[in-house]
Write a protein that holds these residues in place. Structure first.
Motif, PDB file in Angstrom:
ATOM      1  N   TRP A   1       0.803  -1.220   0.000  1.00  0.00           N
ATOM      2  CA  TRP A   1       0.000   0.000   0.000  1.00  0.00           C
ATOM      3  C   TRP A   1       0.833   1.266   0.000  1.00  0.00           C
ATOM      4  CZ3 TRP A   1       0.681   3.372   3.971  1.00  0.00           C
ATOM      5  CH2 TRP A   1       1.249   2.893   5.153  1.00  0.00           C
ATOM      6  N   TRP A   2       2.024   1.222   0.631  1.00  0.00           N
ATOM      7  CA  TRP A   2       2.846   2.425   0.701  1.00  0.00           C
ATOM      8  C   TRP A   2       3.541   2.744  -0.636  1.00  0.00           C
ATOM      9  CZ3 TRP A   2       3.759  -2.258   2.958  1.00  0.00           C
ATOM     10  CH2 TRP A   2       4.915  -2.939   2.595  1.00  0.00           C
ATOM     11  N   LYS A   3       3.431   1.812  -1.603  1.00  0.00           N
ATOM     12  CA  LYS A   3       4.035   2.049  -2.918  1.00  0.00           C
ATOM     13  C   LYS A   3       2.983   2.301  -3.996  1.00  0.00           C
ATOM     14  CE  LYS A   3       8.227  -0.708  -2.104  1.00  0.00           C
ATOM     15  NZ  LYS A   3       9.044  -1.844  -2.580  1.00  0.00           N
ATOM     16  N   ILE A   4       1.732   2.445  -3.597  1.00  0.00           N
ATOM     17  CA  ILE A   4       0.660   2.679  -4.564  1.00  0.00           C
ATOM     18  C   ILE A   4       0.724   4.121  -5.081  1.00  0.00           C
ATOM     19  CG2 ILE A   4      -1.846   2.896  -4.848  1.00  0.00           C
ATOM     20  CD1 ILE A   4      -2.151   0.530  -2.935  1.00  0.00           C
ATOM     21  N   ASN A   5       0.631   4.252  -6.375  1.00  0.00           N
ATOM     22  CA  ASN A   5       0.592   5.582  -7.014  1.00  0.00           C
ATOM     23  C   ASN A   5      -0.573   5.613  -7.989  1.00  0.00           C
ATOM     24  OD1 ASN A   5       0.985   8.027  -8.225  1.00  0.00           O
ATOM     25  ND2 ASN A   5       3.008   7.581  -9.056  1.00  0.00           N
ATOM     26  N   ARG A   6      -1.628   6.307  -7.620  1.00  0.00           N
ATOM     27  CA  ARG A   6      -2.790   6.431  -8.506  1.00  0.00           C
ATOM     28  C   ARG A   6      -2.521   7.570  -9.489  1.00  0.00           C
ATOM     29  NH1 ARG A   6      -6.734   3.130  -6.556  1.00  0.00           N
ATOM     30  NH2 ARG A   6      -6.494   2.447  -4.388  1.00  0.00           N
ATOM     31  N   ILE A   7      -1.663   7.269 -10.455  1.00  0.00           N
ATOM     32  CA  ILE A   7      -1.128   8.282 -11.356  1.00  0.00           C
ATOM     33  C   ILE A   7      -2.211   8.889 -12.238  1.00  0.00           C
ATOM     34  CG2 ILE A   7      -0.564   6.685 -13.254  1.00  0.00           C
ATOM     35  CD1 ILE A   7       1.669   9.563 -11.998  1.00  0.00           C
ATOM     36  N   GLY A   8      -3.354   8.221 -12.344  1.00  0.00           N
ATOM     37  CA  GLY A   8      -4.440   8.741 -13.176  1.00  0.00           C
ATOM     38  C   GLY A   8      -5.260   9.829 -12.516  1.00  0.00           C
ATOM     39  N   ASN A   9      -5.062  10.061 -11.217  1.00  0.00           N
ATOM     40  CA  ASN A   9      -5.805  11.136 -10.543  1.00  0.00           C
ATOM     41  C   ASN A   9      -5.433  12.485 -11.144  1.00  0.00           C
ATOM     42  OD1 ASN A   9      -7.105   9.340  -8.873  1.00  0.00           O
ATOM     43  ND2 ASN A   9      -5.774   9.687  -7.106  1.00  0.00           N
ATOM     44  N   TYR A  10      -6.401  13.353 -11.258  1.00  0.00           N
ATOM     45  CA  TYR A  10      -6.218  14.595 -12.011  1.00  0.00           C
ATOM     46  C   TYR A  10      -5.146  15.508 -11.435  1.00  0.00           C
ATOM     47  CZ  TYR A  10      -9.001  16.974  -8.387  1.00  0.00           C
ATOM     48  OH  TYR A  10      -9.467  17.484  -7.202  1.00  0.00           O
ATOM     49  N   TYR A  11      -4.889  15.421 -10.129  1.00  0.00           N
ATOM     50  CA  TYR A  11      -3.926  16.321  -9.496  1.00  0.00           C
ATOM     51  C   TYR A  11      -2.501  15.771  -9.523  1.00  0.00           C
ATOM     52  CZ  TYR A  11      -5.088  13.004  -5.800  1.00  0.00           C
ATOM     53  OH  TYR A  11      -5.324  11.849  -5.097  1.00  0.00           O
ATOM     54  N   LYS A  12      -2.338  14.576 -10.074  1.00  0.00           N
ATOM     55  CA  LYS A  12      -1.005  13.962 -10.117  1.00  0.00           C
ATOM     56  C   LYS A  12      -0.150  14.580 -11.234  1.00  0.00           C
ATOM     57  CE  LYS A  12      -1.063  10.520  -7.037  1.00  0.00           C
ATOM     58  NZ  LYS A  12       0.041  10.216  -6.114  1.00  0.00           N
ATOM     59  N   PRO A  13       1.175  14.525 -11.077  1.00  0.00           N
ATOM     60  CA  PRO A  13       2.045  15.010 -12.167  1.00  0.00           C
ATOM     61  C   PRO A  13       1.826  14.211 -13.443  1.00  0.00           C
ATOM     62  CG  PRO A  13       3.301  14.642 -10.145  1.00  0.00           C
ATOM     63  CD  PRO A  13       1.947  14.050  -9.912  1.00  0.00           C
ATOM     64  N   TRP A  14       2.062  14.850 -14.563  1.00  0.00           N
ATOM     65  CA  TRP A  14       2.001  14.125 -15.825  1.00  0.00           C
ATOM     66  C   TRP A  14       2.996  12.982 -15.793  1.00  0.00           C
ATOM     67  CZ3 TRP A  14       1.922  18.922 -19.584  1.00  0.00           C
ATOM     68  CH2 TRP A  14       0.648  19.508 -19.509  1.00  0.00           C
ATOM     69  N   PHE A  15       2.627  11.866 -16.408  1.00  0.00           N
ATOM     70  CA  PHE A  15       3.400  10.634 -16.237  1.00  0.00           C
ATOM     71  C   PHE A  15       4.850  10.794 -16.689  1.00  0.00           C
ATOM     72  CE2 PHE A  15       4.785   6.382 -17.697  1.00  0.00           C
ATOM     73  CZ  PHE A  15       4.721   5.721 -16.476  1.00  0.00           C
ATOM     74  N   TYR A  16       5.074  11.396 -17.836  1.00  0.00           N
ATOM     75  CA  TYR A  16       6.444  11.471 -18.348  1.00  0.00           C
ATOM     76  C   TYR A  16       7.321  12.340 -17.451  1.00  0.00           C
ATOM     77  CZ  TYR A  16       6.042  16.182 -20.436  1.00  0.00           C
ATOM     78  OH  TYR A  16       5.926  17.535 -20.636  1.00  0.00           O
ATOM     79  N   LYS A  17       6.731  13.359 -16.797  1.00  0.00           N
ATOM     80  CA  LYS A  17       7.497  14.178 -15.863  1.00  0.00           C
ATOM     81  C   LYS A  17       7.757  13.414 -14.559  1.00  0.00           C
ATOM     82  CE  LYS A  17       8.645  17.759 -16.615  1.00  0.00           C
ATOM     83  NZ  LYS A  17       9.858  18.229 -17.349  1.00  0.00           N
ATOM     84  N   HIS A  18       6.792  12.617 -14.155  1.00  0.00           N
ATOM     85  CA  HIS A  18       6.972  11.763 -12.984  1.00  0.00           C
ATOM     86  C   HIS A  18       8.123  10.784 -13.211  1.00  0.00           C
ATOM     87  CE1 HIS A  18       6.058   9.115  -9.620  1.00  0.00           C
ATOM     88  NE2 HIS A  18       5.893   8.099 -10.468  1.00  0.00           N
ATOM     89  N   VAL A  19       8.165  10.184 -14.380  1.00  0.00           N
ATOM     90  CA  VAL A  19       9.208   9.196 -14.689  1.00  0.00           C
ATOM     91  C   VAL A  19      10.585   9.854 -14.725  1.00  0.00           C
ATOM     92  CG1 VAL A  19      10.057   7.597 -16.455  1.00  0.00           C
ATOM     93  CG2 VAL A  19       7.605   7.701 -15.940  1.00  0.00           C
ATOM     94  N   GLU A  20      10.661  11.064 -15.233  1.00  0.00           N
ATOM     95  CA  GLU A  20      11.944  11.752 -15.397  1.00  0.00           C
ATOM     96  C   GLU A  20      12.687  11.911 -14.072  1.00  0.00           C
ATOM     97  OE1 GLU A  20      13.677  15.652 -17.799  1.00  0.00           O
ATOM     98  OE2 GLU A  20      11.596  15.648 -17.085  1.00  0.00           O
ATOM     99  N   ARG A  21      11.961  12.065 -12.990  1.00  0.00           N
ATOM    100  CA  ARG A  21      12.625  12.314 -11.700  1.00  0.00           C
ATOM    101  C   ARG A  21      13.458  11.115 -11.233  1.00  0.00           C
ATOM    102  NH1 ARG A  21      10.294  10.527  -6.894  1.00  0.00           N
ATOM    103  NH2 ARG A  21       8.359   9.344  -7.119  1.00  0.00           N
TER     104      ARG A  21
END
Length: 514
Positions: free
Chosen positions: A287-307
């Motif tokens: 559960w501590w590694k869950i990332n609901r990346i589709g939520n509207y307030y989340k960073p765009w996926f490609y920017k999230h991956v870049e970090r």
């Protein structure tokens, strides 16, 4: 009265000029204030309509009526003397290609309003759909039932018809191949108005020729597609790489494994930096590694991956549907050109729930100035090359475009005894990679036509293929060198399609598109 008419004409002209100025120079603001709300309302209404149609089981009965209407139109064309060839009446702005086909104005337009999920056959493990059904529509229907497609191309608005008659790939394609290989059967209305069903066992030559044919052998009116059991999560490993050799070797090794990950994908952020992602379907998550990346307030996926290039390797669990549509909110990274502040946390919190705007509305509101700027300064290309040639292909993309990120997606291109538009490699190696380039090139010598032709030449040289939705600058002979027309030409003659439909090249070449 003359003065009144002159004043009205002046006011109308002034208003038109003002609107064009806004659409051209303040496109981001226009998108936020108008296109996002319109897109949201359209999406909600369409989703409600689709659910009602599916759960009331009204679509199958209507399907027969709609196909009969397509037949009636085609037979009417025959009765009228076949003076013009035929194409669908779907407006060019509704397609996913950035360009609009000129041929729509000169060909006989046939209305094919087929946009429903017809049946989920859980015993046979297939879903039967009409050609305008979208990927977002299919996953919204299948996932709650515990099923999914083996290959789900990322963007919500991609349609089944486009993925079959054109091209479809996803990060599971190293296991299942291109989208076309997951199809079980097609229903096609031929140029004489006859409805033909084709599969591997019934009319197999036609079955293997429909993919990539771009609607030039007949009108696709239904398809059966294999479904597989869905799981709740995708365990996603992020593996940052800091040299071209490292990410090319890792990407190829993971794609070719005898028991590979369910999903393999790469995002290349510079010639020497990339993040390779390996996804595994699973039913439980930490559960501590869950990332609901589709939520509207989340960073765009490609920017999230870049970090992860700076933070190092990591593992997350993404909800299945969030993973499938991970690139939808930012349209890969194209939305950054339209709404530069779109990934800002404040914008995501306030307006992210309306993102993305419909691509069709973006095209519909393009001005001539905007269209020309895109043509001269913007690239949207997917080139499919043998995975063994990935490194030198990246070199070509860097030299010609210097455009990042690049999208890497592995895929199988399989040989069959009947042939088809794609040629298998002479050495029998069936593993390819899609290199996707989307954005504004930064090379000093970039020229929209000359640069594209040099890249196309490289792709032909390594026995690769170009996605047909993109701008194609090859001449007819070069296009036939890239794609195998042997079976295609045979079936064009056999089914009298030469009179009924244009050739593929006449629909996808740059000369055929605005």
């Amino acid at each position: 009265m003359a003065k009144g008419k002159t004043a009205a004409a002046t006011a109308s002209s002034w208003a038109g000029d003002l609107m064009e100025h806004i659409l051209t120079h303040h496109r981001g603001l226009f998108a936020v204030l108008f296109l996002l709300p319109l897109s949201l309302v359209y999406s909600v209404l369409l989703a409600v309509r689709n659910k009602i149609s599916f759960y009331l089981a009204s679509a199958p009965a209507k399907h027969a009526q709609r196909v009969a209407d397509v037949q009636r139109q085609v037979r009417g064309w025959n009765a009228d003397g076949c003076e013009q060839r035929m194409c669908t009446a779907r407006p060019g702005w509704q397609t996913m290609s950035l360009r609009v086909g000129r041929y729509k104005k000169t060909l006989r337009n046939i209305h094919i309003p087929l946009c429903d999920v017809l049946e989920v056959d859980q015993e046979r493990e297939v879903v039967r759909v009409e050609p305008l059904v979208s990927m977002g529509q299919i996953t919204a229907t299948l996932n709650p039932l515990g099923w999914t497609l083996a290959v789900v191309p990322e963007l919500d608005d991609l349609t089944v018809g486009g993925l079959i008659a054109g091209f479809g790939v996803e990060s599971s394609s190293h296991v299942h191949g291109l989208f076309q290989y997951t199809c079980v059967s097609f229903e096609v209305v031929l140029g004489d108005g006859e409805v033909v069903k084709c599969s591997k066992d019934e009319n197999p030559e036609l079955f293997h020729s429909i993919p990539w044919s771009y609607g030039t052998l007949g009108f696709l009116v239904a398809a059966e597609i294999k479904i597989v059991r869905a799981k709740k999560w995708v365990k996603l490993e992020y593996l940052p790489c800091h040299s071209q050799q490292q990410y090319c070797e890792l990407f190829e090794k993971e794609s070719r494994k005898e028991k590979p990950a369910d999903f393999v994908e790469g995002l290349v952020y510079s010639k020497d930096k990339a993040v390779i992602m390996l996804g595994t379907l699973c039913d439980s998550a930490e559960w501590w590694k869950i990332n609901r990346i589709g939520n509207y307030y989340k960073p765009w996926f490609y920017k999230h991956v870049e970090r992860f290039l700076s933070s190092g390797p990591a593992t997350e669990y993404l909800p299945l549907r969030d993973y499938y549509h991970r690139h939808t909110r930012s349209i890969f990274w194209e939305l950054a050109d339209i709404i530069p502040f779109g990934n800002n946390p404040v914008f995501r919190a306030l307006c992210g729930w309306m993102v993305p705007p419909k691509i069709s509305l973006l095209k519909l509101t393009q001005t001539e100035t905007t269209r020309k700027l895109y043509e001269l300064n913007h690239v949207v290309q997917d080139m499919l090359v043998p995975i063994k040639d990935l490194a030198k292909s990246i070199d070509v993309f860097h030299e010609e475009f210097n455009l990042y990120p690049l999208w890497l997606c592995p895929m199988g291109v399989y040989k069959n005894p009947h042939g088809g538009f794609l040629r298998a490699l002479p050495d029998g190696d069936d593993m390819f990679v899609d290199i996707g380039a989307y954005g504004n090139p930064t090379t000093k010598n970039f020229h929209f036509r000359d640069t594209a032709r040099r890249v196309e030449e490289h792709v032909r040289k390594v026995k690769g293929f170009q996605a047909l939705y993109a701008d194609t600058y090859m001449d007819r002979a070069e296009f036939r060198e890239m794609f195998d027309h042997t079976l295609y030409d045979k079936l064009r003659k056999q089914h009298n399609a030469e009179k009924a439909f244009p050739e593929v090249y006449d629909k996808i070449s740059k000369a055929a598109r605005l």
